[in-house]
Design a protein around this motif. Structure first.
Motif, PDB file in Angstrom:
ATOM      1  N   UNK A  75       0.833  -1.195   0.000  1.00  0.00           N
ATOM      2  CA  UNK A  75       0.000   0.000   0.000  1.00  0.00           C
ATOM      3  C   UNK A  75       0.874   1.255   0.000  1.00  0.00           C
ATOM      4  N   UNK A  76       1.940   1.232   0.794  1.00  0.00           N
ATOM      5  CA  UNK A  76       2.825   2.382   0.854  1.00  0.00           C
ATOM      6  C   UNK A  76       3.465   2.645  -0.503  1.00  0.00           C
ATOM      7  N   UNK A  77       3.824   1.565  -1.199  1.00  0.00           N
ATOM      8  CA  UNK A  77       4.442   1.712  -2.522  1.00  0.00           C
ATOM      9  C   UNK A  77       3.456   2.309  -3.509  1.00  0.00           C
ATOM     10  N   UNK A  78       2.205   1.809  -3.449  1.00  0.00           N
ATOM     11  CA  UNK A  78       1.213   2.253  -4.423  1.00  0.00           C
ATOM     12  C   UNK A  78       0.873   3.715  -4.279  1.00  0.00           C
ATOM     13  N   UNK A  82       2.852   6.871  -8.989  1.00  0.00           N
ATOM     14  CA  UNK A  82       1.982   7.619  -9.890  1.00  0.00           C
ATOM     15  C   UNK A  82       2.469   7.574 -11.334  1.00  0.00           C
ATOM     16  N   UNK A  83       3.647   7.024 -11.558  1.00  0.00           N
ATOM     17  CA  UNK A  83       4.186   6.948 -12.909  1.00  0.00           C
ATOM     18  C   UNK A  83       4.135   5.516 -13.426  1.00  0.00           C
ATOM     19  N   UNK A  84       4.290   5.394 -14.728  1.00  0.00           N
ATOM     20  CA  UNK A  84       4.293   4.066 -15.340  1.00  0.00           C
ATOM     21  C   UNK A  84       5.488   3.263 -14.843  1.00  0.00           C
ATOM     22  N   UNK A  85       5.225   1.991 -14.520  1.00  0.00           N
ATOM     23  CA  UNK A  85       6.271   1.116 -13.998  1.00  0.00           C
ATOM     24  C   UNK A  85       6.517  -0.007 -15.004  1.00  0.00           C
ATOM     25  N   UNK A  86       7.777  -0.236 -15.337  1.00  0.00           N
ATOM     26  CA  UNK A  86       8.125  -1.300 -16.262  1.00  0.00           C
ATOM     27  C   UNK A  86       8.257  -2.597 -15.472  1.00  0.00           C
ATOM     28  N   UNK A  87       7.303  -3.516 -15.677  1.00  0.00           N
ATOM     29  CA  UNK A  87       7.324  -4.789 -14.975  1.00  0.00           C
ATOM     30  C   UNK A  87       7.960  -5.856 -15.853  1.00  0.00           C
ATOM     31  N   UNK A  88       8.832  -6.631 -15.265  1.00  0.00           N
ATOM     32  CA  UNK A  88       9.526  -7.689 -15.987  1.00  0.00           C
ATOM     33  C   UNK A  88       8.939  -9.040 -15.577  1.00  0.00           C
ATOM     34  N   UNK A  89       8.586  -9.854 -16.561  1.00  0.00           N
ATOM     35  CA  UNK A  89       8.014 -11.169 -16.277  1.00  0.00           C
ATOM     36  C   UNK A  89       9.094 -12.136 -15.803  1.00  0.00           C
ATOM     37  N   UNK A 140      -2.461  -5.432 -11.502  1.00  0.00           N
ATOM     38  CA  UNK A 140      -1.913  -4.248 -12.154  1.00  0.00           C
ATOM     39  C   UNK A 140      -2.547  -4.045 -13.527  1.00  0.00           C
ATOM     40  N   UNK A 141      -2.510  -2.806 -13.978  1.00  0.00           N
ATOM     41  CA  UNK A 141      -2.906  -2.552 -15.362  1.00  0.00           C
ATOM     42  C   UNK A 141      -1.670  -2.695 -16.251  1.00  0.00           C
ATOM     43  N   UNK A 150      -6.377   5.407  -7.084  1.00  0.00           N
ATOM     44  CA  UNK A 150      -5.057   6.033  -7.019  1.00  0.00           C
ATOM     45  C   UNK A 150      -3.908   5.032  -7.204  1.00  0.00           C
ATOM     46  N   UNK A 151      -4.151   4.002  -8.000  1.00  0.00           N
ATOM     47  CA  UNK A 151      -3.108   3.032  -8.287  1.00  0.00           C
ATOM     48  C   UNK A 151      -2.896   2.002  -7.206  1.00  0.00           C
ATOM     49  N   UNK A 152      -3.837   1.882  -6.278  1.00  0.00           N
ATOM     50  CA  UNK A 152      -3.717   0.898  -5.205  1.00  0.00           C
ATOM     51  C   UNK A 152      -3.876  -0.516  -5.758  1.00  0.00           C
ATOM     52  N   UNK A 153      -3.272  -1.473  -5.070  1.00  0.00           N
ATOM     53  CA  UNK A 153      -3.392  -2.873  -5.463  1.00  0.00           C
ATOM     54  C   UNK A 153      -4.506  -3.585  -4.698  1.00  0.00           C
ATOM     55  N   UNK A 154      -5.395  -2.803  -4.119  1.00  0.00           N
ATOM     56  CA  UNK A 154      -6.584  -3.348  -3.457  1.00  0.00           C
ATOM     57  C   UNK A 154      -7.801  -2.542  -3.898  1.00  0.00           C
ATOM     58  N   UNK A 155      -8.926  -3.235  -4.021  1.00  0.00           N
ATOM     59  CA  UNK A 155     -10.149  -2.544  -4.410  1.00  0.00           C
ATOM     60  C   UNK A 155     -11.363  -3.337  -3.939  1.00  0.00           C
ATOM     61  N   UNK A 156     -12.453  -2.626  -3.660  1.00  0.00           N
ATOM     62  CA  UNK A 156     -13.702  -3.296  -3.300  1.00  0.00           C
ATOM     63  C   UNK A 156     -14.547  -3.585  -4.538  1.00  0.00           C
TER      64      UNK A 156
END
Length: 361
Positions: A75-78, A82-89, A140-141, A150-156
């Motif tokens: 949560x703290x990270x999210x 606010x910027x695009x993050x390059x995720x590596x598989x 993630x998107x 706000x880019x959180x990794x949790x949602x209801x």
């Protein structure tokens, strides 16, 4: 003078009411949300007061919670992401029934997997219960940001969180003739700390009414980051499309809590693991054997599944649960394992999956 006296009395009255509400809130929350795994009495009390379990959730307002949702590392990270993050598989494959054993128990995976077990998933009565201890977990998107606010990794939003993954699993079971109940309670909302207390109450609620349930599957997603705090994306390529890797978590009694069925659960997990290793190499991560119980003490078919991580996309998770469910079905409907239990009394219930959705505290 009289006007001032009335004003003083009004202010004093409001102060007294506010003080009393504060005491009431503390007492209720301290009573009902102490960190303990056994709170069935709370559900019994609520049920006697509120016969319709679907309305229980309306009572779970903040006044009944001792602490709001706890912020985790992710949560703290999210909040600053606010910027695009390059995720590596990445891929963490399991081969030959590999186990990440976090207990002191010696485990012979090959021998346990060969242990004969009989599962009964025939008939119209529900045999599988799907729950979500951490229902608000999401993904993630395409830009690496969480699907939540706000880019959180949790949602209801149940179309984006673990409820949607469990719903797809339930659909596949039913398409294959296996009756299932999918409970959609958000057990980690509004209080994350009481998640396992809530989900235990949900499990007890169903098992009391539907004792023919053989399997309880708790559907989660993992949270893994690299050294710089960037979410790790675990995938494998199946039919030229990326799917999130899956992992089975098994609890034990290593922390002193009663868990008489942990070896039975592990045997089931190893059978599923073996089938999926053969069906889709690289899809399964090593099985995780933990000291914690994770509410797996209620049936001989209780397992926790991690579908991807917060770095995976929602579509990758949906593909993943399809492959996972296929492996589960192959295991529990195998001709050598599937038997009709002779002489065992069973109550028949129709229309299970959407019959009740428990909204627990």
């Amino acid at each position: 003078m009289i006007g001032r006296r009335k004003l003083f009395c009004l202010i004093l009255f409001i102060a007294i009411i506010t003080f009393c509400m504060g005491i009431f809130r503390f007492v209720i929350s301290d009573k009902d949300f102490t960190a303990s795994e056994n709170k069935s009495a709370c559900f019994s009390f609520l049920e006697s007061a509120l016969p319709d379990a679907q309305h229980i959730m309306s009572y779970a307002s903040p006044v009944f919670t001792k602490s709001e949702t706890v912020k985790t590392a992710e949560d703290e990270i999210t909040e600053t992401n606010t910027e695009e993050v390059k995720l590596v598989s990445k891929n963490i494959p399991s081969n030959n029934l590999e186990i990440k054993n976090e207990t002191a128990y010696p485990i012979d995976a090959a021998s346990l997997e060969k242990t004969q077990r009989f599962y009964d998933v025939s008939g119209e009565s529900a045999k599988i219960l799907i729950i979500h201890t951490h229902a608000s977990e999401s993904y993630s998107n395409n830009k690496g940001r969480g699907l939540g606010e706000n880019g959180s990794y949790r949602t209801t939003d149940t179309s984006k969180n673990m409820v949607s993954i469990g719903e797809r699993m339930a659909e596949i079971f039913e398409e294959n003739g296996i009756s299932v109940i999918h409970d959609k309670t958000l057990c980690d909302y509004p209080s994350y700390n009481s998640s396992y207390v809530k989900s235990l109450g949900v499990i007890d609620w169903y098992l009391e009414r539907y004792p023919e349930i053989e399997f309880v599957f708790d559907i989660h997603r993992d949270a893994i980051e690299d050294s710089e705090g960037v979410p790790s994306k675990l995938t494998c390529l199946i039919s030229e499309k990326e799917a999130a890797q899956a992992m089975i978590v098994c609890g034990t009694d290593a922390m002193g809590l009663s868990n008489p069925y942990w070896k039975d659960n592990l045997i089931l997990a190893l059978k599923i693991q073996k089938n999926l290793e053969e069906m889709y190499p690289g899809f399964m991560r090593p099985l995780n054997l933990r000291k914690e119980r994770f509410n797996m003490h209620k049936t001989k078919g209780s397992l926790l599944f991690e579908i991807g991580t917060h770095g995976n996309t929602h579509i990758e998770a949906l593909r993943s649960v399809e492959y996972l469910t296929e492996g589960i079905i192959k295991t529990i409907k195998n001709k050598y394992l599937l038997v009709q239990v002779i002489g065992k009394h069973r109550h028949q219930h129709k229309g299970r999956r959407d019959q009740k959705i428990v909204q627990a505290l």
